[in-house]
Motif scaffolding. Structure first.
Motif, short mmCIF file in Angstrom:
data_model
loop_
_atom_site.label_atom_id
_atom_site.label_comp_id
_atom_site.label_asym_id
_atom_site.label_seq_id
_atom_site.Cartn_x
_atom_site.Cartn_y
_atom_site.Cartn_z
N GLY A 136 0.79 -1.23 0.00
CA GLY A 136 0.00 0.00 0.00
C GLY A 136 0.82 1.27 0.00
N GLY A 137 2.16 1.15 0.05
CA GLY A 137 3.00 2.34 0.12
C GLY A 137 3.90 2.46 -1.10
N GLU A 138 5.04 3.09 -0.90
CA GLU A 138 6.01 3.28 -1.98
C GLU A 138 6.99 2.11 -1.98
OE1 GLU A 138 6.59 6.64 -4.00
OE2 GLU A 138 4.49 6.11 -3.69
N GLN A 139 7.08 1.42 -3.08
CA GLN A 139 8.04 0.32 -3.19
C GLN A 139 9.42 0.93 -3.41
OE1 GLN A 139 6.02 -2.28 -2.64
NE2 GLN A 139 4.41 -0.74 -2.87
N VAL A 140 10.45 0.24 -2.90
CA VAL A 140 11.80 0.78 -3.05
C VAL A 140 12.62 -0.18 -3.90
CG1 VAL A 140 13.81 1.71 -1.82
CG2 VAL A 140 11.57 1.63 -0.67
N LEU A 141 13.20 0.36 -4.98
CA LEU A 141 13.98 -0.49 -5.88
C LEU A 141 15.43 -0.04 -5.89
CD1 LEU A 141 11.04 0.16 -7.52
CD2 LEU A 141 12.00 -1.70 -8.86
N GLU A 142 16.32 -1.02 -5.82
CA GLU A 142 17.74 -0.70 -6.02
C GLU A 142 18.08 -1.01 -7.47
OE1 GLU A 142 20.26 -2.48 -3.08
OE2 GLU A 142 18.98 -1.70 -1.48
N VAL A 143 18.54 0.04 -8.16
CA VAL A 143 18.77 -0.11 -9.60
C VAL A 143 20.24 0.17 -9.89
CG1 VAL A 143 18.14 0.74 -11.89
CG2 VAL A 143 16.42 0.65 -10.08
N SER A 296 5.16 -19.05 -9.31
CA SER A 296 5.23 -18.26 -8.08
C SER A 296 3.96 -18.55 -7.28
CB SER A 296 5.31 -16.77 -8.43
OG SER A 296 5.22 -16.01 -7.24
N THR A 297 4.09 -18.65 -5.97
CA THR A 297 2.91 -18.90 -5.14
C THR A 297 2.10 -17.62 -4.96
OG1 THR A 297 4.26 -18.51 -3.19
CG2 THR A 297 3.93 -20.81 -3.85
N THR A 298 2.72 -16.47 -5.27
CA THR A 298 2.01 -15.19 -5.17
C THR A 298 2.17 -14.46 -6.51
OG1 THR A 298 2.54 -15.06 -2.83
CG2 THR A 298 1.89 -13.00 -3.88
N PHE A 299 1.06 -13.93 -7.01
CA PHE A 299 1.11 -13.25 -8.31
C PHE A 299 0.96 -11.74 -8.18
CE2 PHE A 299 0.01 -17.60 -9.28
CZ PHE A 299 0.76 -17.87 -10.42
N ALA A 300 0.37 -11.28 -7.08
CA ALA A 300 0.19 -9.83 -6.92
C ALA A 300 -0.04 -9.48 -5.46
CB ALA A 300 -1.01 -9.36 -7.74
N GLY A 301 0.21 -8.24 -5.13
CA GLY A 301 -0.10 -7.68 -3.81
C GLY A 301 -0.36 -6.20 -4.00
N ASP A 302 -0.60 -5.48 -2.92
CA ASP A 302 -0.87 -4.05 -3.06
C ASP A 302 0.45 -3.32 -3.28
OD1 ASP A 302 -1.70 -1.49 -3.04
OD2 ASP A 302 -2.78 -1.58 -1.14
N GLY A 303 0.83 -3.20 -4.55
CA GLY A 303 2.09 -2.52 -4.88
C GLY A 303 2.96 -3.31 -5.85
N PHE A 304 2.59 -4.54 -6.14
CA PHE A 304 3.40 -5.30 -7.10
C PHE A 304 2.53 -6.31 -7.84
CE2 PHE A 304 3.25 -7.95 -3.36
CZ PHE A 304 3.09 -9.22 -3.88
N VAL A 305 2.99 -6.66 -9.04
CA VAL A 305 2.31 -7.70 -9.80
C VAL A 305 3.31 -8.36 -10.75
CG1 VAL A 305 1.40 -5.97 -11.44
CG2 VAL A 305 0.26 -8.17 -11.25
N LEU A 306 3.15 -9.66 -10.93
CA LEU A 306 4.10 -10.44 -11.74
C LEU A 306 3.45 -10.75 -13.09
CD1 LEU A 306 5.11 -10.75 -8.82
CD2 LEU A 306 5.52 -13.17 -9.27
#
Ligand SMILES: Cc1cc2nc3c(=O)[nH]c(=O)nc-3n(C[C@H](O)[C@H](O)[C@H](O)COP(=O)(O)OP(=O)(O)OC[C@H]3O[C@@H](n4cnc5c(N)ncnc54)[C@H](O)[C@@H]3O)c2cc1C
Length: 511
Positions: A136-143, A296-306
């Motif tokens: 539900g917040g801001e995802q943080v990515l290391e790029v 994957s056992t999880t395909f999406a959540g609040d802030g990400f999707v595969l």
């Protein structure tokens, strides 16, 4: 919004999002500086719909790739000496619904370019090394790019990293599928013969006249016990040829250059000896991948999707990879837009997304692929399976987006209630054919029907009349059970396991 991976799934997802919400800030992080050729070169009807009518690529596909002419299968046994001796399944005429043979290096660049035109920013070459998920917040990515690492914040992360499956592996959701231990080996080749050219028409006139369409631009499948190979022509003359085998049935030769081993392996098949006897693999373009399926056992959540291969992979037989991209990208876009348009409750949508894709993966695998390699090489069994698998795909799956529009892509295969009886039926006949195949193997009776037969069909459409081949094939299955199937009705498990003892791969000695 950050999309990890700018190949087909990632770039397509950016297009879908930006079309619906032009102002959206989309950053695509792509590891490679330029796309190389990759597998995933044959579209089928759903993915063609997605590429043509949803992404709008019809003209590009017509100009820069090849129109595909369906699927074709070639069978052999110890008595088939030449190409015309091999039993054949395929279309007698050209295909009725569009599909394409694509060069993924070209296609993926074009889709990424179009995403940029719509406003996506592309960081390339750059790689996402870590994602900290904040529901539900801001995802943080290391790029990582140009020797430096930066942190990027985004409300959504779309994982389109392909087989790298960044999020699934990082979060511990990644699972192998040990029930289906398959390996693929492939290369791009030069010097492959023209199936429809002058030479073969002169050499085998009756064989050439049996088909009124074009054999060369089909996906030609060579099949054997526990393995199949694809022959896919690419625009410009190179041909993609690769094999997929069940590790429980086939032992892959260990010595020598991989391209040579692939060629030697395929030379056991008379069709390969004719078509690619003089062919040469392109150095540096020979690949292999072991233990293909995973999820994957999880395909999406609040802030990400595969999406795409980052979410799961089953098997390349019947070319379903880009169908999976069509379903996962459409559903991911729908989910993200629900949040962007201020849906009060996202949790039920996320739960549904996860449930639908878990079900779809499981049923897709159980229905169509589990133990399929036990009977792939049997002409009569595959003839029935082809008519049934393809018939149900046309009437129940492929026709849906063409008739109902892109909303049909929000319903992944076998995820809806009406599809459940069909899932059970498909699973049942595939299991039975696999059992019959294993019994034949134990009784040393494989391949008896693999020579001098041709089953050339008029081609499936979305009309009701295309149900006829299904009805006839169901009748054929019933007859098979009465004449042969009953012998395996009570087969014990140990017998079934020993039927899969690795067979020594026939190479030189089989010529
Ligand atoms: C043997 C075989 C044959 C197949 N044949 C077919 C077929 O005929 N038809 C079909 O439809 N499908 C086929 N498939 C499946 C098809 O190849 C895939 O479904 C499809 O290519 C997946 O596309 P994608 O965009 O999800 O992933 P990919 O094409 O793998 O792209 C992932 C991208 O993410 C990038 N990336 C990875 N990690 C990172 C990171 N950390 N940071 C930034 N970028 C990253 C990569 O550089 C890559 O460009 C086949 C698969 C196999 C194994």
């Amino acid at each position: 919004m950050v999309i990890v991976g700018g190949a087909l799934a990632g770039a397509a997802n950016a297009i879908l999002l930006l079309r619906e919400r032009p102002g959206l800030k989309v950053l695509i992080v792509e590891k490679s500086a330029a796309f190389g050729r990759r597998v995933g070169e044959a579209t089928v009807e759903v993915s063609s719909y997605f590429l043509c009518r949803v992404l709008g690529l019809t003209q590009h596909l017509n100009e820069s790739h090849l129109v595909k002419q369906g699927m074709r299968f070639w069978f052999f046994n110890s008595r088939t000496e030449s190409l015309p001796d091999c039993a054949e399944i395929g279309g007698r005429y050209l295909s009725r619904v569009p599909a394409f043979q694509v060069d993924r290096a070209v296609l993926d660049e074009e889709v990424l370019r179009r995403a940029q035109v719509l406003g996506a920013r592309v960081l390339r070459p750059a790689s996402v090394s870590k994602v900290t998920l904040v529901p539900g917040g801001e995802q943080v990515l290391e790029v990582r790019s140009e020797e430096q690492t930066t942190r990027i914040f985004a409300r959504w992360v779309v994982d389109a990293s392909g087989v790298a499956a960044l999020l699934a592996r990082q979060e511990g959701w990644w699972r192998p599928n040990p029930a289906h231990p398959t390996t693929a080996v492939w290369a791009r080749w030069t010097g492959v013969k023209d199936w429809d050219g002058y030479e073969l028409a002169q050499k085998f006139p009756e064989w050439a006249m049996a088909c009124h369409g074009i054999r060369a631009t089909a996906t030609n499948h060579l099949v054997g016990t526990g393995w199949w190979a694809w022959i896919i022509p690419l625009k410009g003359g190179d041909v993609s040829i690769g094999v997929v085998f069940d590790q429980r049935i086939v032992t892959w030769p260990e010595a020598g250059p991989l391209g040579q081993r692939l060629k030697d392996f395929l030379m056991q098949h008379p069709a390969a000896r004719e078509i690619m006897g003089e062919a040469q693999w392109r150095e540096g373009d020979v690949h292999w991948r072991k233990n293909l399926p995973y999820y994957s056992t999880t395909f999406a959540g609040d802030g990400f999707v595969l999406v795409g291969d980052a979410a799961a992979f089953i098997d390349p037989f019947y070319s379903p990879g880009m169908d999976w991209i069509s379903f996962t990208c459409s559903a991911a876009t729908d989910l993200i837009l629900k949040q962007q348009y201020g849906a009060e409750q996202l949790a039920p949508h996320i739960a549904r997304h996860n449930r639908d894709f878990s079900r779809s993966y499981e049923r897709w695998f159980e229905g169509l692929y589990r133990d399929k390699y036990d009977y792939l090489g049997e002409f009569d069994l595959m003839r029935l399976a082809f008519l049934l698998d393809l018939g149900f795909y046309y009437l129940g799956v492929a026709s849906q987006p063409f008739k109902r529009g892109r909303k049909a892509l929000l319903e992944p295969l076998f995820s809806t209630t009406p599809s459940i009886p069909f899932y059970h039926l498909i699973r049942t006949y595939n299991r039975r054919f696999a059992q019959i195949g294993r019994r034949r193997r134990l009784a040393n009776q494989l391949g008896r029907h693999n020579g001098h037969r041709r089953h050339l069909i008029g081609g499936f459409t979305f009309a009701r009349s295309s149900a006829w081949p299904i009805v006839k094939a169901l009748g054929g299955w019933a007859l098979l059970e009465l004449t042969e199937g009953w012998k395996s009705w009570f087969a014990s498990q140990p017998q079934e396991t020993s039927a899969r003892k690795p067979a020594v791969v026939a190479t030189e000695s089989a010529r």
